[in-house]
Design a protein around this motif. Structure first.
Motif, PDB file in Angstrom:
ATOM      1  N   ARG B  26      60.731  28.051  15.524  1.00 54.38           N
ATOM      2  CA  ARG B  26      61.217  29.152  14.719  1.00 54.38           C
ATOM      3  C   ARG B  26      61.138  30.449  15.525  1.00 54.38           C
ATOM      4  NH1 ARG B  26      61.671  28.729   9.313  1.00 54.38           N
ATOM      5  NH2 ARG B  26      61.079  30.903   9.039  1.00 54.38           N
ATOM      6  N   LEU B  28      61.691  32.528  18.541  1.00 57.56           N
ATOM      7  CA  LEU B  28      62.659  32.444  19.630  1.00 57.56           C
ATOM      8  C   LEU B  28      61.983  32.592  20.983  1.00 57.56           C
ATOM      9  CD1 LEU B  28      65.826  34.327  18.409  1.00 57.56           C
ATOM     10  CD2 LEU B  28      65.587  31.931  19.050  1.00 57.56           C
ATOM     11  N   ILE B  70      67.405  35.345  29.208  1.00 54.18           N
ATOM     12  CA  ILE B  70      67.375  35.040  27.777  1.00 54.18           C
ATOM     13  C   ILE B  70      66.201  35.731  27.111  1.00 54.18           C
ATOM     14  CG2 ILE B  70      66.957  33.161  26.143  1.00 54.18           C
ATOM     15  CD1 ILE B  70      68.777  31.450  27.925  1.00 54.18           C
ATOM     16  N   VAL B  73      66.950  39.356  26.606  1.00 57.00           N
ATOM     17  CA  VAL B  73      67.876  39.596  25.495  1.00 57.00           C
ATOM     18  C   VAL B  73      67.169  39.432  24.163  1.00 57.00           C
ATOM     19  CG1 VAL B  73      69.974  38.797  24.375  1.00 57.00           C
ATOM     20  CG2 VAL B  73      69.889  39.002  26.840  1.00 57.00           C
ATOM     21  N   ILE B  74      66.300  38.413  24.089  1.00 60.73           N
ATOM     22  CA  ILE B  74      65.572  38.214  22.831  1.00 60.73           C
ATOM     23  C   ILE B  74      64.733  39.444  22.513  1.00 60.73           C
ATOM     24  CG2 ILE B  74      63.719  36.873  21.736  1.00 60.73           C
ATOM     25  CD1 ILE B  74      64.819  34.481  23.367  1.00 60.73           C
ATOM     26  N   LEU B  76      65.283  42.443  23.627  1.00 58.79           N
ATOM     27  CA  LEU B  76      66.143  43.589  23.384  1.00 58.79           C
ATOM     28  C   LEU B  76      66.735  43.570  21.986  1.00 58.79           C
ATOM     29  CD1 LEU B  76      68.147  44.048  26.720  1.00 58.79           C
ATOM     30  CD2 LEU B  76      66.707  45.753  25.589  1.00 58.79           C
ATOM     31  N   THR B  77      66.950  42.388  21.459  1.00 58.70           N
ATOM     32  CA  THR B  77      67.592  42.317  20.142  1.00 58.70           C
ATOM     33  C   THR B  77      66.556  42.244  19.018  1.00 58.70           C
ATOM     34  OG1 THR B  77      67.892  39.953  20.434  1.00 58.70           O
ATOM     35  CG2 THR B  77      69.736  41.366  21.052  1.00 58.70           C
ATOM     36  N   GLU B  78      66.194  41.054  18.614  1.00 56.46           N
ATOM     37  CA  GLU B  78      65.358  40.974  17.425  1.00 56.46           C
ATOM     38  C   GLU B  78      63.895  40.651  17.730  1.00 56.46           C
ATOM     39  OE1 GLU B  78      67.459  38.266  14.957  1.00 56.46           O
ATOM     40  OE2 GLU B  78      68.806  39.827  14.277  1.00 56.46           O
ATOM     41  N   VAL B  85      62.931  35.699   9.275  1.00 59.97           N
ATOM     42  CA  VAL B  85      64.267  35.290   8.761  1.00 59.97           C
ATOM     43  C   VAL B  85      64.455  33.796   8.937  1.00 59.97           C
ATOM     44  CG1 VAL B  85      65.333  37.544   9.200  1.00 59.97           C
ATOM     45  CG2 VAL B  85      65.333  35.754  10.971  1.00 59.97           C
ATOM     46  N   ARG B  86      65.422  33.305   8.152  1.00 58.97           N
ATOM     47  CA  ARG B  86      65.774  31.903   8.234  1.00 58.97           C
ATOM     48  C   ARG B  86      66.460  31.667   9.587  1.00 58.97           C
ATOM     49  NH1 ARG B  86      70.250  29.120   6.086  1.00 58.97           N
ATOM     50  NH2 ARG B  86      71.121  31.135   5.516  1.00 58.97           N
ATOM     51  N   GLN B  87      66.004  30.615  10.276  1.00 61.01           N
ATOM     52  CA  GLN B  87      66.549  30.348  11.611  1.00 61.01           C
ATOM     53  C   GLN B  87      67.605  29.249  11.586  1.00 61.01           C
ATOM     54  OE1 GLN B  87      66.433  31.665  14.527  1.00 61.01           O
ATOM     55  NE2 GLN B  87      65.089  33.363  13.969  1.00 61.01           N
TER      56      GLN B  87
END
Lengths: 689, 164, 102
Positions: B26, B28, B70, B73-74, B76-78, B85-87
């Motif tokens: 779950r 990331l 990767i 980016v993870i 940088l984003t969420e 949240v639901r994955q």
């Protein structure tokens, strides 16, 4: 020199090009270009001619022009005695007329254009003479026809000139069309239009040529028919009966044009062509094509001579005289007098050009064409008078002028080959002397009957262009009555008068080998020797007889018009209806006007009626039907075709609505479907394994 | 069971476990980190398969570059917000079925194909052969690939750039 | 003895996992990771086939290298896209990125 002969027509052509494009700029200097070009051509032509005189062999150059399988149309030129002597004559006479025109046309607003047309004419004429094939000849032939048309209508603002040029063009066109058919027939028979090849083939007698064509009750050999079709061209161009009507009207053109084109060269082109294509005419069975030529010529000579008696316009008299003399030439060629006919062509060119130019000088001075308004001019215009007299004596055939020798040759040939033609031609010779004497008597003798100060007549061709223009030699106010023309006009007259006197000397017996004349030696037709035909030798009784006939004609005219022992109106009353008949040109023009012109117009009107009521009705009917059909079509289109199209549209939209939920816009749905599809594909392929 | 088989089993276990964690986690960040053993395991398998050069490239690019990218980016984003949240989306059962079916089918095919006997003694490993292949018969593919790299480089910069 | 089928079985499992990840993950980065797994499975196949079928000309290695390169490109562009999308839409969940839906 013969190898340079191809240049001869090119100089006048270049002059035409220069004058046509730069003529306006050159203005007064335009004639020098034309005369210079003509002089160069004359030098080349005389060089070629003298070379032939000195015994050079005939020279033919040709190159393939259009090749269609085995049939090759060539382009090239022929230099032999006939073409060389003719180009020599054309360049000499043409050059002199160019010089004369400098004075005659001076002040004309279209001065350069005039010389441009004359140059083009000379180019066409020389091409026609030097051509090596009927096709190239035809090109030159049509060019001179075009120039004739342009120059007759040179004073294009005059209605009569427009009508005359149309008449000339359309009338000659009749003959030209026949000739074109004839040339096609030649091509069909021999697969070529080369003179040499055609004549050799005719001589040998080709298969197609000796076949016969059935025309009504007659059977005519193809070769004869071809020769007669070709002869259609000369009939039109050389003003032979029944297509002679255009030539008198052609006098609407400026006088130098009449002299060059309608007396010396173009009208002689027909005679030249008959001479050039003599083998074609000669090798017909029994020479029957030549018999036709002879009779057409004889009828023309006699008819034109009669009409000339009753004309008052000086140029018309000369025009009918030209027709008559051309008839003589044709008759001469027709009665196996190859040399005689062509000899007359050459001498006639000199003295008839002289007569026209002198007449132009007269018209220039008195401002009228009517001989009844002239008179006594011998005193005021001595040079013109003496030169005109030389031309007159030559034309009438008085010893030792040129016309005597050449006309005598024709009469001699006719006497030996066809007595009937001899009789008629003698009568025509008498008429020639008669009408020319009448002309001379009216114009140069007696008392001057014109106005003291001739006013420029806006309807007279020579005045039309320069009405109101008074150059240095137009000062009528200074002199009373007519006066002599300037030297630029009289010098060519004198040169031509010289030739009118001496040109015939080459026909004096003893000037050539074996007691014959030089011209017989130079211009001879090889076919005669083979056929065992010998030219009759000069005979003094016959010569004296023709001289007597000429003098008789002059004498009769002298009685009536000179000393007036018999008044001309008495003669007129005496001959009764003959006079109006002749004065109205035997009504030939009238008949043509009724039959062809009015007939043509009536036919056109009838066709127009048919067009308006018949064809247009049909067209309208078709149109109406079309409209009706298209209305139906429109209904079909609106309800059936559009309906189908709309149906397809609705179907597509409905299907789209149905499938729309599938497009979720979520990538993982698509991937899942793709993966499931892959599974299905693999399952199916495994199943089949 | 020899050393090769032992190594294979170990590496295979590493790959599968890693892969499962990648798909399953779950978090990331955990998933991205789990990618590392998976990719390393694959590199190990390359070594077993006498493809040392490919294994080196695998480690360099995948483990070194892509995984790190990767992770960036993870973050940088969420970040690690996956816990809240639901994955998973709604098509898990369907996807399970499709994937299972696909794998089963692949096995069916595998079992049906009569694999020949193992090849004889291997030729000595020669990385130069790879280079020659790139420059002789596959030069077009090589060049096109380089073009793609260039294009994606430029594209990545243009797309990720903050707009003024 | 480890033969070709072993490797193929392994790569098919890896591929299946990757595909499952792609199909079920909401997060775009996670989908990308699934794709990487699938690409690795393919590469494994290529290299395995090279060893057992074409050991001399190593054509599979060439393919594997090209695929690795393209995977790198794809990751670069894909991640750039994800960053951009996040900047605009404040999310990287693909079911919330549905601008394409008509």
């Amino acid at each position: 020199m013969a190898r340079l002969a191809w240049l001869i027509p090119l100089f006048p052509l270049a002059s035409y090009g220069i004058l046509a494009f730069r003529g306006r700029v050159l203005g007064e200097r335009a004639p020098y270009v034309a005369i210079a070009a003509m002089a160069v051509s004359a030098v080349l032509a005389w060089g070629t001619f003298l070379e032939q005189v000195l015994g050079a062999p005939p020279f033919v150059w040709r190159a393939a022009w259009a090749v269609g399988g085995e049939r090759v149309i060539t382009v090239g030129y022929t230099v032999d005695s006939l073409s060389s002597i003719t180009v020599a004559m054309i360049t000499l006479v043409g050059g002199l007329i160019f010089v004369y025109s400098v004075g005659y046309m001076h002040g004309d607003p279209y001065y350069a254009r005039f010389f441009a047309f004359l140059s083009l004419f000379c180019a066409g004429m020389l091409t026609m003479v030097l051509a090596n094939s009927f096709l190239l000849m035809l090109i030159g032939w049509e060019v001179i026809g075009l120039c004739s048309y342009l120059l007759i209508g040179f004073y294009f603002r005059r209605r009569s000139a427009n009508l005359a040029q149309m008449k000339a063009f359309l009338t000659t066109r009749v003959g030209d069309t026949l000739m074109l058919v004839g040339i096609m027939a030649l091509f069909w028979q021999f697969g070529t239009v080369d003179y040499q090849t055609v004549f050799e083939a005719v001589h040998k007698g080709a298969e197609k040529a000796s076949a016969a064509v059935r025309l009504g009750p007659w059977e005519i050999p193809v070769v004869t028919l071809t020769a007669l079709l070709i002869f259609g061209g000369p009939i039109g161009k050389s003003g032979q009966f029944p297509l002679h009507v255009w030539l008198p009207d052609a006098m609407e053109g400026p006088t130098p044009v009449s002299a060059l084109i309608h007396a010396a060269t173009m009208v002689a082109a027909g005679v030249y062509l008959v001479g050039r294509a003599y083998p074609l005419f000669f090798f017909t069975p029994h020479h029957e094509a030549l018999t036709w030529v002879a009779w057409v010529g004889t009828v023309t000579a006699l008819m034109a001579g009669l009409i000339a008696l009753a004309q008052d316009d000086i140029k018309r008299v000369l025009a009918y005289s030209t027709i008559s003399q051309l008839g003589f030439m044709m008759a001469g060629l027709g009665v196996l007098g190859y040399t005689a006919g062509l000899f007359h062509l050459l001498t006639h060119a000199f003295f008839k050009a002289l007569l026209f130019l002198a007449a132009g000088s007269v018209i220039h001075a008195v401002r009228t064409n009517n001989i009844k308004e002239m008179g006594g001019l011998w005193r005021s215009m001595p040079v013109t008078f003496w030169t005109f007299l030389a031309g007159f004596l030559a034309l009438a055939g008085v010893f030792p002028f040129a016309g005597f020798w050449s006309k005598d040759e024709i009469l001699l040939e006719a006497y030996h080959h066809d007595p009937a033609i001899y009789t008629l031609l003698t009568a025509a010779a008498f008429l020639t002397a008669l009408y020319m004497s009448r002309l001379v008597a009216y114009a140069f003798f007696g008392r001057y009957r014109g106005p003291e100060h001739p006013e420029p007549d806006p309807w007279l061709p020579e005045d039309y262009a320069r009405a109101g223009v008074h150059g240095p030699h137009h000062g009528h106010e200074a002199h009373r009555g007519p006066h002599e023309s300037p030297p630029v006009m009289t010098v060519p007259l004198m040169v031509l008068a010289f030739f009118a006197l001496v040109a015939g000397f080459v026909g004096i017996p003893g000037t050539g080998p074996e007691g014959g004349s030089w011209i017989h030696h130079f211009l001879k037709f090889e076919g005669f020797e083979e056929a065992g035909i010998h030219a009759p030798s000069f005979s003094w009784p016959l010569a004296l007889r023709s001289l007597a006939v000429a003098l008789a004609g002059i004498g009769v005219a002298w009685v009536v018009y000179g000393v007036r022992w018999v008044r001309s109106d008495q003669v007129r009353a005496w001959v009764g209806p003959l006079y109006p008949f002749l004065r109205n040109r035997m009504y030939i023009d009238t008949v043509y006007a009724w039959v062809f012109v009015r007939g043509g117009l009536a036919l056109a009107a009838g066709l127009r009626w048919f067009d308006v009521h018949g064809v247009d009705g049909l067209v309208n009917l078709v149109g109406g039907v079309t409209v009706l059909v298209s209305r139906l079509h429109r209904l079909f289109d609106t309800y059936v075709v559009d309906g189908l199209v709309n149906l397809i549209g609705w179907l597509t939209r409905g299907l789209g609505m149905l499938l729309r939920p599938l497009q979720t816009g979520r990538a993982y749905h698509y991937i899942l479907v793709a993966a499931a599809g892959l599974v299905i594909i693999v399952v199916v392929s495994l199943w089949r394994l | 069971m020899n050393a090769e088989a032992l190594a294979f089993c170990a590496l295979a276990a590493m790959v599968l476990v890693g892969g499962a964690l990648v798909v399953y986690s779950r978090n990331l960040v955990h998933a991205a980190v789990s990618l590392v053993p998976t990719l390393l395991g694959v590199a190990g398998l390359y070594v077993l398969l006498h493809a040392e050069f490919v294994a080196a490239i695998q480690i360099l690019i995948y483990v070194g570059a892509i995984t790190v990218l990767i992770l960036f980016v993870i973050l940088l984003t969420e970040g690690a917000t996956g816990l809240r949240v639901r994955q998973r989306n709604e098509q898990v059962p369907l996807a399970l079925g499709v994937c299972g079916a696909l794998v089963a089918l692949l096995w069916v095919v595998l079992l049906r194909v009569p694999w020949g006997p193992a090849a004889g003694p291997l030729p000595p490993y020669n990385p130069g052969a790879v280079g020659r292949s790139f420059l002789m018969p596959y030069v077009l593919a090589f060049e096109v690939t380089s073009l793609v790299i260039l294009a994606s480089l430029v594209g990545a910069i243009v797309i990720a750039r903050r707009e003024e | 003895m480890i033969g070709l089928p072993h490797y193929l079985v392994l790569s098919s499992l890896l591929f299946g996992m990757g595909l499952f990840g792609v199909l079920t993950r909401r997060n775009a980065v996670a989908i990308l990771m699934g794709i990487e797994l699938m690409l690795n499975a393919a590469n494994l196949n290529f290299v395995a086939f090279t060893k057992f079928v074409d050991p001399t000309f190593v054509r599979g290695h060439v393919a594997a290298l090209v695929i690795i390169t393209l995977a790198a490109c794809e990751a670069a562009v894909g991640l750039a896209l994800i960053i951009n999308a996040y900047r605009h839409l404040e999310t990287v969940n693909v079911d919330q990125v549905n601008l394409l839906k008509g």
